[in-house]
Design an enzyme around this catalytic site. Structure first.
Site, mmCIF file in Angstrom:
data_model
loop_
_atom_site.group_PDB
_atom_site.id
_atom_site.type_symbol
_atom_site.label_atom_id
_atom_site.label_comp_id
_atom_site.label_asym_id
_atom_site.label_seq_id
_atom_site.Cartn_x
_atom_site.Cartn_y
_atom_site.Cartn_z
ATOM 1 C CG ASP A 1 -2.026 1.083 1.014
ATOM 2 O OD1 ASP A 1 -2.084 1.606 0.042
ATOM 3 O OD2 ASP A 1 -3.236 0.837 1.704
HETATM 4 C C1 BGC Z 1 -5.020 3.497 0.185
HETATM 5 C C2 BGC Z 1 -5.205 2.772 -0.870
HETATM 6 C C3 BGC Z 1 -4.912 3.313 -2.227
HETATM 7 C C4 BGC Z 1 -3.635 3.957 -2.260
HETATM 8 C C5 BGC Z 1 -3.236 4.904 -3.632
HETATM 9 C C6 BGC Z 1 -3.742 4.421 0.152
HETATM 10 O O1 BGC Z 1 -3.651 5.521 1.115
HETATM 11 O O2 BGC Z 1 -4.960 2.676 1.364
HETATM 12 O O3 BGC Z 1 -6.051 1.593 -1.030
HETATM 13 O O4 BGC Z 1 -4.750 2.506 -3.334
HETATM 14 O O5 BGC Z 1 -3.446 4.800 -1.345
HETATM 15 O O6 BGC Z 1 -4.103 6.023 -3.484
#
Ligand code: BGC
Length: 861
Positions: A232
């Protein structure tokens, strides 16, 4: 050679040819959204994009307008695999192509242990079977469109506070509870074209991105998955540990752990081998190859982001949104409202006019169009009766922070919005902005999550100055402004300082936890006078009590300017009551928004904000035929529920919100949505209550398998509304349950249940037939009383029509997890119904039983 030629790449050969440095480069992203390209070997970069209710594209700030679909809980409420596949193919895959993205960062398939979870709205359901089935349909659609999907967040990210630090402590749940949406999705989908995204948290002591048990043993060895595993965003916490555990790609490519210097140092110190790094790079290359095969036009394209809506898309968006709406109550059959008979309609409530279309965080995007609720309702009413009178009152304020001023500010030339000037500083470390801007820019939003979208060439510390105008239309007023900053900011109105969120700040939760609290100030504004609004923002956070450090917000800077006329709360409430008394139909629209339900933090209560409950009570007392429309991505409490006879739950519905709600209220669409999660009577009834918060970094999943309806049934707690509940404007009956002989062959299982479904009412309608399994009572383990293990949405059944419904069960339908999947010998109970609620009466539920004589154990998917 065009980049899409990589579709024919010989991955073994390329891996051999990679230098260690090139392998290292491939194992981490570039910027926020791309993988690394290696020109020497003609390896193209691929772009990824959020997910899950639309495809936002590269920018949070001044993003490309996009389709905003209903929240995932709304998708869950359709219980309709075919529809999700259609949406995946016709809307999501096409949107990804329009944004030049080869991989979508979705679906989110965590579990709502507690509806307080800030991202509850982003996952399909509290039930792993429903979640997994819908997940796989969604992924199938996307993949048919040539685009990769990313199941996220693997695993346990079902709360937001302390999300990068907490440890999810599971006992029996690891495979059977929390992993099983992925199991259900995976088993119907492998090999996935796309990726899996690791969750931020730890599981049983070890961060997921460093967890060989989860990444290697379960995902790779047991499930035989060959997908690429990405972290993530900023959720990589080490160099060698993650590389060794199986994390293929660090995202994003900013502030990287996996720099050439640090990975090379880890190789030299024998913490990780160069071979291991190449293994990780291989998975990235395999994904790039699949992307080149799936949608070559993206890799060969210009990389630009575009917006395109067609009538056909809009119709599907509208139908999709309407399909998810749940009719919770219709005791006096007030709904559907007969438009022809109405002369005066009152629309009331804090969510009636507010532009609420999705939850907050990475799921939010700039919609390509938005049909607001009053607009949709008024349009539908006027279609039938152009002279109808529609009145409106907000009644009670529901916003957490003051509403944005996106549609209130205008520029010098009168265009909606304001103008920004970007100023570099004297040098990277200086707080002094140079007077001449390096760029000026028109901006049409006042919540500006700038993220990494500052202009190229700007210094590390920079300043953005925003200027616009505000002119009260109707009356002189006291106007309250609110200013939040991830960075520091000041607001001046007509040259006078109104808010200082600069000199000293209070740390808050906005902008993924980097923002300040909202600071407010009140100004007298004159009707018809153009007041100058000026915000000075710098991307360096100011000192706060308990945190004097002045940190640069290099990846998360943001400003939010909100505002609203100051209103007397009693007068506001009374005005709603008085227009309700006076109307022959009242529609009350209340709920939450993307500030209350957002990535980054959890809710603290299930109650509706401010005086909303009091508003509903008073308006319904004034006009008992009032229809209540609730809006929230997850569960809310409704202390007024017994006073209300007509109640619709409408989630977050995206672009088509107003049209979809009007379609259901006025009967153009017969509702068939079913609750994808239980609505409890009170917070204390929630399964994870008492075990939800991170206590010194530990979150114990003490409720075990008893999540959602399983808990309410196990403890005999009556919910407000049960999982799977949802009414229709027609009535249905089921009869004639037949179960085939279970066939066990090796480690496979097959059994068919058939029932007859009859529409016993007067209009065409759709119904969801739900099949619940009760595992053998002779088992040595305690199991939930009923578990959803089959469902089918029967669409458009005509009045008087009967249809045979077949539900197929496989080994997963009858298994539980106990170090392996177990199909036990014994008598299995079967319950087929239209809801999880038991004892709903004749024609509404059927019970049956079958025996398994030769049980077995199995592993994998
Ligand atoms: C989130 C993800 C997301 C990523 C990119 C993170 O803060 O947990 O689900 O895909 O950011 O935006």
């Amino acid at each position: 050679m065009p980049p899409s030629d990589f579709a024919n790449a010989d991955i073994d050969k390329i891996v051999d040819a990679l230098t260690t440095d090139e392998a290292i480069l491939l194992s981490a992203g570039v910027g926020f959204w791309h993988t690394h390209a290696i020109e020497r070997l003609q390896i193209p970069a691929v772009k990824v994009s959020d997910g899950p209710n639309g495809i936002r594209g590269n920018h949070f700030f001044m993003g490309t307008p996009a389709k905003c679909l209903p929240s995932s809980t709304a998708m869950g409420a359709t219980f309709d695999r075919d529809l999700l596949e259609e949406v995946g193919l016709k809307l999501l895959a096409r949107e990804a192509k329009l944004r030049s993205a080869s991989v979508i960062l979705a679906p989110t398939c965590n579990i709502q242990r507690n509806p307080l979870g800030g991202r509850s709205f982003e996952s399909f359901s509290e039930d792993p079977f429903l979640s997994g089935m819908l997940c796989s349909a969604y992924i199938n659609g996307i993949q048919k469109g040539g685009i990769g999907a990313t199941i996220k967040h693997f695993v346990g990210n079902d709360k937001e506070d302390d999300r990068t630090g907490y440890d999810s402590i599971h006992y029996r749940t690891t495979s059977s509870g929390d992993l099983s949406p992925s199991v259900h999705a995976g088993s119907r989908n492998m090999p996935l074209h796309g990726a899996i995204m690791t969750a931020y948290n730890r599981v049983n002591g070890i961060h997921v991105c460093e967890n060989p048990e989860l990444l290697q043993k379960i995902l790779r060895d047991e499930w035989k998955s060959d997908v690429m595993i990405m972290s993530d965003w900023f959720g990589t916490y080490s160099v060698d540990v993650g590389l060794n555990a199986g994390l293929d790609l660090e995202m994003p490519g900013l502030n990287k752990w996996r720099s050439l210097e640090s990975v090379n140092r880890s190789i030299q110190s024998r913490k990780v081998t160069a071979k291991k790094v190449k293994e990780r790079a291989r998975k990235v290359l395999e994904l790039v190859k699949k992307c080149a095969q799936g949608a070559p036009e993206i890799l060969d394209g210009d990389g630009l982001e575009r917006t395109l809506d067609s009538d056909e898309d809009n119709a599907l968006m509208r139908k999709f949104a309407a399909e998810s709406i749940v009719l919770l109550k219709n005791d006096k059959k007030v709904l559907p409202l007969d438009r022809k008979s109405l002369k005066k309609v009152a629309i009331v409530g804090g969510n009636a006019k507010a532009a609420v279309l999705s939850g907050g965080g990475s799921a939010a995007l700039k919609p390509s169009y938005f049909v607001a609720r009053p607009a949709g309702l008024v349009k539908a009413l006027k279609e039938v009766n152009p002279n109808i009178e529609v009145t409106y009152s907000e009644g009670a304020r529901a916003a957490k922070t003051l509403p944005t001023l996106d549609f209130d500010l205008f520029t010098e030339s009168g265009q909606r919005g304001w103008t920004g000037s970007w100023h570099a500083h004297e040098n990277d470390d200086s707080l002094v902005a140079l007077p001449t801007p390096i760029k000026t820019q028109y901006v049409d939003e006042t919540r500006m999550f700038i993220s990494s979208s500052s202009p190229a060439g700007i210094t590390k510390k920079w300043t953005l100055r925003m200027k616009g105008y505000l002119k009260p239309r109707e009356r002189d007023c006291k106007f309250e402004f609110g200013l939040t900053a991830a960075g520091r900011a000041k607001l001046f109105v007509d040259g006078k300082l109104v808010i200082d969120n600069w000199t000293r700040q209070r740390r808050g939760v906005e902008f993924f936890g980097c923002g300040s609290e909202e600071e407010t100030g009140v100004v007298e504004l004159k009707a018809g006078v153009k007041h100058e609004i000026y915000v000075d923002f710098c991307n360096v956070r100011g000192p706060a009590d308990g945190d004097e450090t002045e940190t640069i917000m290099d990846s998360n800077p943001g400003i939010r300017l909100g505002g609203a006329e100051v209103e007397d709360p009693d007068e506001l409430l009374n005005s709603a009551v008085s227009i309700a008394k006076d109307a022959d139909a009242v529609i009350i629209v209340v709920g939450l928004n993307g500030d209350w339900e957002t990535e980054g933090n959890d809710r603290t209560t299930l109650a509706l904000p401010g005086r909303t409950d009091e508003l509903v009570q008073k308006v319904v007392a004034a006009n008992p035929r009032a229809v209540v429309v609730t809006q929230a991505g997850s569960a809310i409490t409704m202390p007024w529920v017994d006073q209300v006879s007509s109640l619709l739950h409408t989630w977050y519905l995206g672009n088509a919100t107003g049209d979809a709600i009007a379609d259901v209220i006025f009967g153009n669409h017969n509702p068939s949505g079913k609750l994808s999660l239980t609505f409890p009577k009170r917070l204390e009834d929630v399964p994870a209550h008492g075990y939800f918060h991170s206590e010194k970094g530990k979150v114990t999943y003490a409720e075990g398998l008893y999540v959602g309806y399983k808990h309410y049934q196990h403890r005999n707690i009556e919910p407000l509304f049960a999982f799977g509940h949802g009414l229709s404007y027609t009535s249905f009956n089921i009869s004639d349950l037949r179960l085939s002989q279970p066939i066990v062959s090796g480690d496979q299982f097959d059994l068919k249940a058939t029932v007859k479904l009859t529409n016993t009412g007067n209009i065409t309608g759709s119904q969801v037939v739900q099949l619940y399994i009760g595992l053998p009572k002779t088992s040595e383990l305690t199991h939930p009383r009923w578990q959803l293990r089959g469902f089918k949405k029967m669409r458009d059944v005509k009045p008087g029509e009967s249809r045979e419904v077949e539900l197929v069960m496989d080994r997963l339908s009858v298994s539980y997890w106990d170090k392996e999947w177990v199909v036990e010998n014994g008598a299995y109970d079967v319950r087929v119904a239209f809801t999880s609620e038991e004892g709903v009466g004749e024609g509404q539920e059927l019970l049956g039983r079958f025996n398994v004589e030769k049980g077995f154990g199995w592993r994998g998917l």
